[in-house]
Scaffold this motif. Structure first.
Motif, mmCIF file in Angstrom:
data_model
loop_
_atom_site.group_PDB
_atom_site.id
_atom_site.type_symbol
_atom_site.label_atom_id
_atom_site.label_comp_id
_atom_site.label_asym_id
_atom_site.label_seq_id
_atom_site.Cartn_x
_atom_site.Cartn_y
_atom_site.Cartn_z
ATOM 1 N N TYR A 1 10.432 -9.548 -7.934
ATOM 2 C CA TYR A 1 10.370 -8.367 -7.060
ATOM 3 C C TYR A 1 10.052 -7.108 -7.881
ATOM 4 O O TYR A 1 9.183 -6.314 -7.507
ATOM 5 C CB TYR A 1 11.692 -8.216 -6.293
ATOM 6 C CG TYR A 1 11.898 -6.840 -5.722
ATOM 7 C CD1 TYR A 1 11.173 -6.405 -4.623
ATOM 8 C CD2 TYR A 1 12.814 -5.957 -6.302
ATOM 9 C CE1 TYR A 1 11.347 -5.138 -4.097
ATOM 10 C CE2 TYR A 1 12.998 -4.685 -5.788
ATOM 11 C CZ TYR A 1 12.264 -4.286 -4.694
ATOM 12 O OH TYR A 1 12.441 -3.022 -4.193
ATOM 13 N N ILE A 2 10.749 -6.926 -8.992
ATOM 14 C CA ILE A 2 10.515 -5.744 -9.841
ATOM 15 C C ILE A 2 9.083 -5.748 -10.362
ATOM 16 O O ILE A 2 8.409 -4.713 -10.361
ATOM 17 C CB ILE A 2 11.539 -5.681 -10.999
ATOM 18 C CG1 ILE A 2 12.972 -5.488 -10.447
ATOM 19 C CG2 ILE A 2 11.181 -4.584 -11.999
ATOM 20 C CD1 ILE A 2 13.181 -4.207 -9.662
ATOM 21 N N LYS B 1 3.298 -3.788 -9.985
ATOM 22 C CA LYS B 1 1.911 -4.195 -9.707
ATOM 23 C C LYS B 1 1.320 -3.405 -8.544
ATOM 24 O O LYS B 1 0.162 -3.004 -8.577
ATOM 25 C CB LYS B 1 1.869 -5.694 -9.398
ATOM 26 C CG LYS B 1 0.484 -6.235 -9.139
ATOM 27 C CD LYS B 1 0.528 -7.709 -8.784
ATOM 28 C CE LYS B 1 0.534 -7.800 -7.276
ATOM 29 N NZ LYS B 1 0.421 -9.090 -6.706
ATOM 30 N N THR B 2 2.121 -3.145 -7.523
ATOM 31 C CA THR B 2 1.623 -2.446 -6.340
ATOM 32 C C THR B 2 1.650 -0.928 -6.487
ATOM 33 O O THR B 2 1.078 -0.225 -5.643
ATOM 34 C CB THR B 2 2.451 -2.832 -5.093
ATOM 35 O OG1 THR B 2 3.831 -2.610 -5.368
ATOM 36 C CG2 THR B 2 2.215 -4.281 -4.701
ATOM 37 N N GLY B 3 2.333 -0.429 -7.504
ATOM 38 C CA GLY B 3 2.361 1.019 -7.727
ATOM 39 C C GLY B 3 3.581 1.735 -7.159
ATOM 40 O O GLY B 3 3.631 2.962 -7.162
ATOM 41 N N TRP B 4 4.561 0.977 -6.696
ATOM 42 C CA TRP B 4 5.788 1.619 -6.224
ATOM 43 C C TRP B 4 6.557 2.233 -7.382
ATOM 44 O O TRP B 4 7.165 3.294 -7.239
ATOM 45 C CB TRP B 4 6.689 0.626 -5.501
ATOM 46 C CG TRP B 4 6.257 0.334 -4.114
ATOM 47 C CD1 TRP B 4 5.731 -0.836 -3.635
ATOM 48 C CD2 TRP B 4 6.304 1.225 -2.986
ATOM 49 N NE1 TRP B 4 5.451 -0.722 -2.309
ATOM 50 C CE2 TRP B 4 5.793 0.526 -1.874
ATOM 51 C CE3 TRP B 4 6.713 2.533 -2.820
ATOM 52 C CZ2 TRP B 4 5.689 1.102 -0.613
ATOM 53 C CZ3 TRP B 4 6.611 3.115 -1.548
ATOM 54 C CH2 TRP B 4 6.110 2.396 -0.468
ATOM 55 N N TRP C 1 0.859 -1.191 0.000
ATOM 56 C CA TRP C 1 0.000 0.000 0.000
ATOM 57 C C TRP C 1 0.899 1.246 0.000
ATOM 58 O O TRP C 1 1.032 1.948 0.997
ATOM 59 C CB TRP C 1 -0.917 -0.023 1.211
ATOM 60 C CG TRP C 1 -2.023 0.973 1.189
ATOM 61 C CD1 TRP C 1 -2.408 1.794 0.169
ATOM 62 C CD2 TRP C 1 -2.901 1.276 2.279
ATOM 63 N NE1 TRP C 1 -3.465 2.581 0.548
ATOM 64 C CE2 TRP C 1 -3.794 2.271 1.839
ATOM 65 C CE3 TRP C 1 -3.020 0.789 3.582
ATOM 66 C CZ2 TRP C 1 -4.778 2.795 2.663
ATOM 67 C CZ3 TRP C 1 -4.004 1.312 4.386
ATOM 68 C CH2 TRP C 1 -4.880 2.300 3.940
ATOM 69 N N PRO C 2 1.534 1.526 -1.141
ATOM 70 C CA PRO C 2 2.491 2.634 -1.211
ATOM 71 C C PRO C 2 1.922 3.985 -0.785
ATOM 72 O O PRO C 2 2.602 4.769 -0.120
ATOM 73 C CB PRO C 2 2.914 2.677 -2.675
ATOM 74 C CG PRO C 2 2.522 1.374 -3.252
ATOM 75 C CD PRO C 2 1.413 0.827 -2.414
#
Length: 192
Positions: free
Chosen positions: A180-181, A186-189, A79-80
């Motif tokens: 990881y990348i 996917k999470t928006g980082w 949850w960035p």
């Protein structure tokens, strides 16, 4: 249940799930969905508590609950927006002595780490292409320990955390890094 008690309860749940997943080895193969679910649920509840009661500072809830709240924030890695939103307020609270400075350093570095930027305090490590756990890139490495001292962190003698003969190592470091990348996108980082 008091504010402090609820925060401590959330952290105990996190630790219990982590312990079970570590005992089976599942914790060490990517971000386990069960762990992510606990992290997100705890972060959502903490956000509600913060909106209702203000940030759980040391004067408000005591050091143990304050530290637990900071750990919940640090664990909300998928949850960035939540993690990023905490940085300015926590930086101000740390300057006022209301939260431990070290946790603000952890947060700043964790955000930068997931965004693919250099760390400021060298608090995050990752597996390199050879399967060695080391602190990822840091800004101005020559002055790293003085910055760490300002945040109440001990000096680093080396950026290598775990040599090859140490604890768990990914069987395929390149595959793990690729996954990881993908996860950071996917999470928006990361956007690109």
């Amino acid at each position: 249940m008091t504010y402090a008690e609820e925060i401590l309860h959330l952290m105990r749940e996190d630790e219990a799930v982590r312990e079970v997943l570590a005992s089976t080895g599942e914790l060490f193969h990517g971000y386990h969905p069960q762990m992510e679910k606990v992290h997100l649920r705890n972060a959502q509840r903490l956000q509600e508590l913060i909106e209702k009661n203000g940030f759980p500072t040391i004067p408000l809830v005591g050091e143990e609950a304050c530290t637990a709240a900071l750990r919940i924030i640090l664990h909300a890695i998928s949850w960035p927006e939540f993690m990023r939103a905490q940085e300015p307020a926590l930086t101000d609270l740390a300057k006022a002595g209301q939260v431990p400075k070290s946790y603000v350093a952890f947060l700043i570095d964790r955000i930068r780490f997931y965004e693919g930027r250099k760390q400021i305090y060298g608090t995050n490590a990752d597996w390199d292409e050879n399967g060695i756990l080391r602190v990822t890139e840091v800004e101005d490495e020559k002055n790293l320990n003085s910055r760490r001292a300002e945040m109440g962190l001990s000096p680093l003698d080396t950026l290598v955390i775990t040599p090859m003969d140490g604890d768990y190592h990914p069987p395929d470091p390149a595959k793990r890094h690729k996954e990881y990348i993908e996860w950071t996108h996917k999470t928006g980082w990361r956007k690109s």
